[in-house]
Design a protein around this motif. Structure first.
Motif, PDB file in Angstrom:
ATOM      1  N   UNK A  87     -36.727 -51.443  41.500  1.00  0.00           N
ATOM      2  CA  UNK A  87     -37.026 -50.904  42.837  1.00  0.00           C
ATOM      3  C   UNK A  87     -37.133 -52.061  43.837  1.00  0.00           C
ATOM      4  N   UNK A  88     -37.873 -53.095  43.436  1.00  0.00           N
ATOM      5  CA  UNK A  88     -38.027 -54.253  44.325  1.00  0.00           C
ATOM      6  C   UNK A  88     -36.681 -54.886  44.643  1.00  0.00           C
ATOM      7  N   UNK A  89     -35.852 -54.989  43.619  1.00  0.00           N
ATOM      8  CA  UNK A  89     -34.515 -55.566  43.792  1.00  0.00           C
ATOM      9  C   UNK A  89     -33.687 -54.699  44.748  1.00  0.00           C
ATOM     10  N   UNK A  90     -33.796 -53.403  44.553  1.00  0.00           N
ATOM     11  CA  UNK A  90     -33.035 -52.467  45.383  1.00  0.00           C
ATOM     12  C   UNK A  90     -33.436 -52.581  46.859  1.00  0.00           C
ATOM     13  N   UNK A  91     -34.734 -52.683  47.085  1.00  0.00           N
ATOM     14  CA  UNK A  91     -35.227 -52.824  48.461  1.00  0.00           C
ATOM     15  C   UNK A  91     -34.640 -54.092  49.087  1.00  0.00           C
ATOM     16  N   UNK A  92     -34.616 -55.156  48.304  1.00  0.00           N
ATOM     17  CA  UNK A  92     -34.050 -56.421  48.777  1.00  0.00           C
ATOM     18  C   UNK A  92     -32.559 -56.313  49.073  1.00  0.00           C
ATOM     19  N   UNK A  93     -31.824 -55.635  48.205  1.00  0.00           N
ATOM     20  CA  UNK A  93     -30.373 -55.496  48.372  1.00  0.00           C
ATOM     21  C   UNK A  93     -30.028 -54.679  49.619  1.00  0.00           C
ATOM     22  N   UNK A  94     -30.775 -53.623  49.840  1.00  0.00           N
ATOM     23  CA  UNK A  94     -30.539 -52.763  50.989  1.00  0.00           C
ATOM     24  C   UNK A  94     -30.737 -53.561  52.282  1.00  0.00           C
ATOM     25  N   UNK A  95     -31.776 -54.387  52.269  1.00  0.00           N
ATOM     26  CA  UNK A  95     -32.060 -55.233  53.432  1.00  0.00           C
ATOM     27  C   UNK A  95     -30.952 -56.272  53.609  1.00  0.00           C
ATOM     28  N   UNK A  96     -30.497 -56.832  52.496  1.00  0.00           N
ATOM     29  CA  UNK A  96     -29.436 -57.843  52.539  1.00  0.00           C
ATOM     30  C   UNK A  96     -28.148 -57.266  53.146  1.00  0.00           C
ATOM     31  N   UNK A 100     -24.335 -54.963  42.483  1.00  0.00           N
ATOM     32  CA  UNK A 100     -23.907 -53.873  41.591  1.00  0.00           C
ATOM     33  C   UNK A 100     -25.028 -53.347  40.714  1.00  0.00           C
ATOM     34  N   UNK A 101     -26.084 -54.134  40.602  1.00  0.00           N
ATOM     35  CA  UNK A 101     -27.175 -53.724  39.707  1.00  0.00           C
ATOM     36  C   UNK A 101     -28.015 -52.594  40.293  1.00  0.00           C
ATOM     37  N   UNK A 102     -27.891 -52.389  41.614  1.00  0.00           N
ATOM     38  CA  UNK A 102     -28.764 -51.391  42.242  1.00  0.00           C
ATOM     39  C   UNK A 102     -27.986 -50.136  42.652  1.00  0.00           C
TER      40      UNK A 102
END
Ligand SMILES: [Zn+2]
Length: 372
Positions: free
Chosen positions: A24-33, A68-70
């Motif tokens: 979830x944390x990674x996903x939040x970061x990716x969306x922001x990126x 791709x992981x998210x």
């Protein structure tokens, strides 16, 4: 009875396992990126619409493999958000889109419901578990049944490091039976609200306990060295209590608004409640102001759903100063310390708040009559 399709949102706390939490944390970061990446490529005169953004997304994923992981839908959603921000900007409704940061923005991502041709669904709810893309089944605290068709889900990490979901559904609601009852509501100083029937609704009792706790923690925080370990500990505790207060309030406002809508056909409120709360601290004032506007919001959409009417009257209407029996205006009542007063003309004795809510009701009913 008439029915209609409405949008509803259900919020729950989820309890992801360690692995899910990381994702979830990674996903939040990716969306922001992704949001920031495409924003960086856009300028006033060079703006890519959603469809252009979306065609460039696969290239970006090749470049940055970890994307791709998210959840891929959430990345597309992020582009839709950016597109929306640009459209608002071009319509003059908002400023130029800003870069999102971990510090200043909500820590969240949104994913959409869809059904594959094989029949599997991207989001499903079974018992107290919700299935989300990439995460699989996540446990949640189901405080009520989710009915209706799921449209999308927002996964959010709070300041206190807890995780929540907001499940948006389209649901058929049935209008409530009509009644001939009407009620006026005044926001209280000490209590939450007072109705024209003389009913006093207090704030939830647990709130003052937590508000004292917030005050104590704020004092403690001020004594700690900024950014030290202990400072973070207290700050986290503070965030938890704030969240608890917000949840208790929300629950209270929902139950109260539903009750009022159920019992009455017409509800009259003042549109913007800015009272001079001299006796209250700034914190208490800001909390009650926010609650009031949220409460009016809830009343407004529930009235719409259930076939009731909400009337908002002007704040400049002197609801406290008028005698609800004869209409005489006594300016001295403006003074907040006046709790009870006698009308010099008809000699009625008034409780300040009940009298005000009666005036609010009368004014609202006049407006209703005039608009018919
Ligand atoms: Zn009078």
């Amino acid at each position: 009875m008439q029915t209609k399709i409405v949008d509803k949102a259900y919020s729950f706390r989820i309890t992801p396992n360690k692995k899910q939490e990381e994702l979830i944390n990674k996903n939040i970061g990716c969306v922001r990126f992704v949001f920031n990446h495409f924003l960086a490529q856009s300028k006033d005169d060079k703006y890519l619409s959603y469809s252009k953004f979306a065609t460039q997304l696969p290239k970006l994923k090749k470049e940055y493999n970890w994307l791709r992981e998210v959840d891929s839908i959430s990345l597309q959603q992020s582009l839709k958000d950016l597109d929306k921000a640009f459209k608002r900007f071009f319509k003059g409704l908002g400023g130029f889109p800003k870069f999102k940061s971990k510090k200043n923005n909500k820590q969240s991502y949104r994913t959409q419901y869809f059904k594959r041709s094989s029949g599997t669904e991207s989001i499903e709810i079974k018992d107290n578990k919700i299935k989300l893309p990439k995460l699989g089944w996540v446990k949640f605290r189901k405080s009520r049944e989710v009915t209706g068709k799921i449209q999308n889900v927002t996964i959010r990490k709070s300041k206190a490091n807890k995780y929540y979901i907001s499940v948006c559904v389209q649901e058929e609601v049935e209008e409530l039976p009509q009644t001939d009852k009407a009620i006026g509501i005044d926001l209280g100083l000490k209590d939450f609200l007072i109705t024209s029937n003389g009913e006093v609704v207090s704030n939830p009792r647990t709130l003052s306990k937590y508000e004292n706790k917030i005050a104590r923690l704020n004092k403690r925080l001020a004594k700690k060295e900024e950014n030290s370990n202990n400072w973070y500990k207290v700050k986290n505790k503070l965030a938890r209590v704030h969240e608890k207060v917000a949840n208790i309030r929300k629950d209270f406002l929902h139950k109260l608004s539903t009750k009022l809508i159920r019992e009455n056909q017409t509800i009259v409120v003042e549109s913007l409640k800015v009272k001079n709360m001299l006796k209250n601290s700034r914190l208490a004032k800001s909390i009650s102001d926010v609650s009031w506007s949220k409460f009016v919001d809830y009343l407004s959409y529930k009235a719409e759903w259930y076939g009731k009417e909400l009337i908002k009257i002007d704040t400049f209407f002197p609801s406290s100063q008028l005698c609800s029996e004869c209409g005489y205006q006594k300016k001295e009542v403006k003074d907040l310390s006046v709790r009870e007063w006698e009308c010099p003309k008809c000699h009625s004795i008034h409780d300040r708040d009940i009298n005000a809510s009666k005036n609010i009701l009368q004014q609202g009913l006049q407006l209703q009559l005039a608009s018919r």
